[in-house]
Design an enzyme around this catalytic site. Structure first.
Site, PDB file in Angstrom:
ATOM      1  N   ALA A  29       0.840  -1.198   0.000  1.00 42.50           N
ATOM      2  CA  ALA A  29       0.000   0.000   0.000  1.00 42.50           C
ATOM      3  C   ALA A  29       0.869   1.238   0.000  1.00 42.50           C
ATOM      4  O   ALA A  29       2.066   1.174   0.245  1.00 42.50           O
ATOM      5  CB  ALA A  29      -0.894   0.004   1.236  1.00 42.50           C
ATOM      6  N   ASN A  30       0.242   2.366  -0.299  1.00 43.26           N
ATOM      7  CA  ASN A  30       0.891   3.668  -0.135  1.00 43.26           C
ATOM      8  C   ASN A  30       0.523   4.211   1.236  1.00 43.26           C
ATOM      9  O   ASN A  30      -0.509   3.851   1.774  1.00 43.26           O
ATOM     10  CB  ASN A  30       0.362   4.647  -1.176  1.00 43.26           C
ATOM     11  CG  ASN A  30       0.997   4.451  -2.531  1.00 43.26           C
ATOM     12  OD1 ASN A  30       1.346   3.349  -2.907  1.00 43.26           O
ATOM     13  ND2 ASN A  30       1.145   5.532  -3.256  1.00 43.26           N
ATOM     14  N   ARG A  31       1.310   5.125   1.732  1.00 45.34           N
ATOM     15  CA  ARG A  31       0.954   5.825   2.959  1.00 45.34           C
ATOM     16  C   ARG A  31      -0.080   6.883   2.626  1.00 45.34           C
ATOM     17  O   ARG A  31       0.175   7.768   1.814  1.00 45.34           O
ATOM     18  CB  ARG A  31       2.171   6.584   3.479  1.00 45.34           C
ATOM     19  CG  ARG A  31       2.981   5.840   4.441  1.00 45.34           C
ATOM     20  CD  ARG A  31       4.022   6.776   5.019  1.00 45.34           C
ATOM     21  NE  ARG A  31       5.277   6.054   5.213  1.00 45.34           N
ATOM     22  CZ  ARG A  31       5.462   5.170   6.171  1.00 45.34           C
ATOM     23  NH1 ARG A  31       4.521   4.908   7.051  1.00 45.34           N
ATOM     24  NH2 ARG A  31       6.614   4.549   6.274  1.00 45.34           N
ATOM     25  N   SER A  32      -1.245   6.800   3.232  1.00 44.62           N
ATOM     26  CA  SER A  32      -2.252   7.839   3.064  1.00 44.62           C
ATOM     27  C   SER A  32      -3.274   7.710   4.174  1.00 44.62           C
ATOM     28  O   SER A  32      -3.838   6.636   4.378  1.00 44.62           O
ATOM     29  CB  SER A  32      -2.952   7.683   1.708  1.00 44.62           C
ATOM     30  OG  SER A  32      -4.100   8.509   1.658  1.00 44.62           O
TER      31      SER A  32
END
Ligand code: C5P
Length: 219
Positions: A29-32
Site C-alpha cells: 500500500a501507499n501511505r495515506s
C-alpha cells in the site's frame, strides 16, 4: 443536500490508499491517511454538491451526507470511478499503488516453505489519466494531486501535462514537513494560468478553499 454554489453539481472524489493483495493476509500500500480527500469531499458537500466518495481503507471515517463507495485495489477504484461518471468535476486525492502483485497467492505464503518469496509486479491503471483523457463524458474539471519530495512545482507541472488534468494540487511531502498524516498541508495549485503558492494551513482550510475554487470554475 444543502443549498450552495455547487447545488445541482455532481462531484467525484477519490481518497485514501489502495491495498494490493499479496496473499490472503498481506498487501502492499501507499501511505495515506485519507485526511485531505475526506476534507475535500466534506467541503464540496457543504457547498451543495452531490458527492460520490470513492475511498480505499483510510484512517479517518468518510464524511456524512456523501455517497461512499469503499474499495481496496486500484482496479476496483477504477471500476467505481467509471461507474460514477458522468460528473461535473472529479478530484483525485487517492494515493493509488502504481503496481499490484502480478499473481495474488490464493493461500497464505508460508515462511517455513522454500525460503524468501520473490514478488512479480504488474502496472496498475492510472485512474486520473484515464478520466482526464476520456473522449466522451470527460468531467468539465479534473483535479489531480502530486505528492512530491523534490522540485515540487516543476514535477507537478509536468505531471499535469502528462496526465491531461486541468489542475494539480502539489504538496511537498518531504520528511520533516509533518504533512503526511498530519493536520496541515502546504500546497501549490497548478492551473493553465501558472502556479499559486498557498500558505501552509489546516487540511480543512485547504479543502474549503479548493471547493470554493471548484465552485467558481463550474459556475
Ligand atoms: O503519478 P502519481 O501517482 O504521482 O500521480 C498522482 C495523481 O494521480 C493523484 O491525483 C492520484 O490520485 C492519481 N493517480 C491515479 N491512479 C494511479 C496513480 C495515481 O488516479 N494509478
Amino acid at each position: 443536500l444543502v443549498d450552495g454554489p455547487l447545488k445541482g453539481k455532481r462531484v467525484l472524489v477519490t481518497s485514501g490508499p489502495t491495498h494490493e493483495p499479496i496473499d490472503p493476509v498481506r498487501y502492499i500500500a501507499n501511505r495515506s491517511s485519507g485526511a485531505q480527500g475526506t476534507a475535500i469531499a466534506r467541503a464540496l458537500s457543504a457547498l451543495g454538491a452531490e458527492v460520490v466518495f470513492v475511498t480505499g481503507p483510510a484512517d479517518v471515517p468518510p464524511p456524512n451526507g456523501v455517497q461512499v463507495v469503499r474499495i481496496e485495489t486500484a482496479q476496483q477504484m477504477l471500476d467505481a470511478v467509471q461507474s460514477a461518471v458522468p460528473v461535473d468535476a472529479a478530484v483525485f486525492a487517492a494515493a493509488v499503488a502504481d503496481w499490484r502483485v502480478a499473481k495474488e497467492s490464493a493461500s497464505k505464503m508460508k515462511k517455513d516453505k522454500g525460503g524468501i518469496p520473490k514478488l512479480d509486479f504488474a502496472e496498475n491503471p492510472d485512474i486520473l489519466a484515464t478520466i482526464s483523457q476520456l473522449q466522451e463524458g470527460r468531467p468539465a474539471l479534473v483535479v489531480g494531486f502530486a505528492a512530491e519530495t523534490d522540485d515540487v512545482v516543476e514535477n507537478a507541472a509536468a505531471k499535469r501535462q502528462r496526465k491531461g488534468c486541468d489542475w494539480i494540487v502539489a504538496n511537498d511531502v518531504s520528511a520533516g514537513t509533518g504533512i503526511m498524516g498530519g493536520a496541515e498541508n502546504d500546497i501549490t495549485l497548478i492551473t493553465n494560468e501558472g502556479a499559486e503558492d498557498w500558505p501552509r494551513m489546516a487540511k480543512d482550510q485547504v479543502a474549503a478553499r479548493l471547493a470554493d475554487r471548484i465552485a467558481k470554475a463550474l459556475a
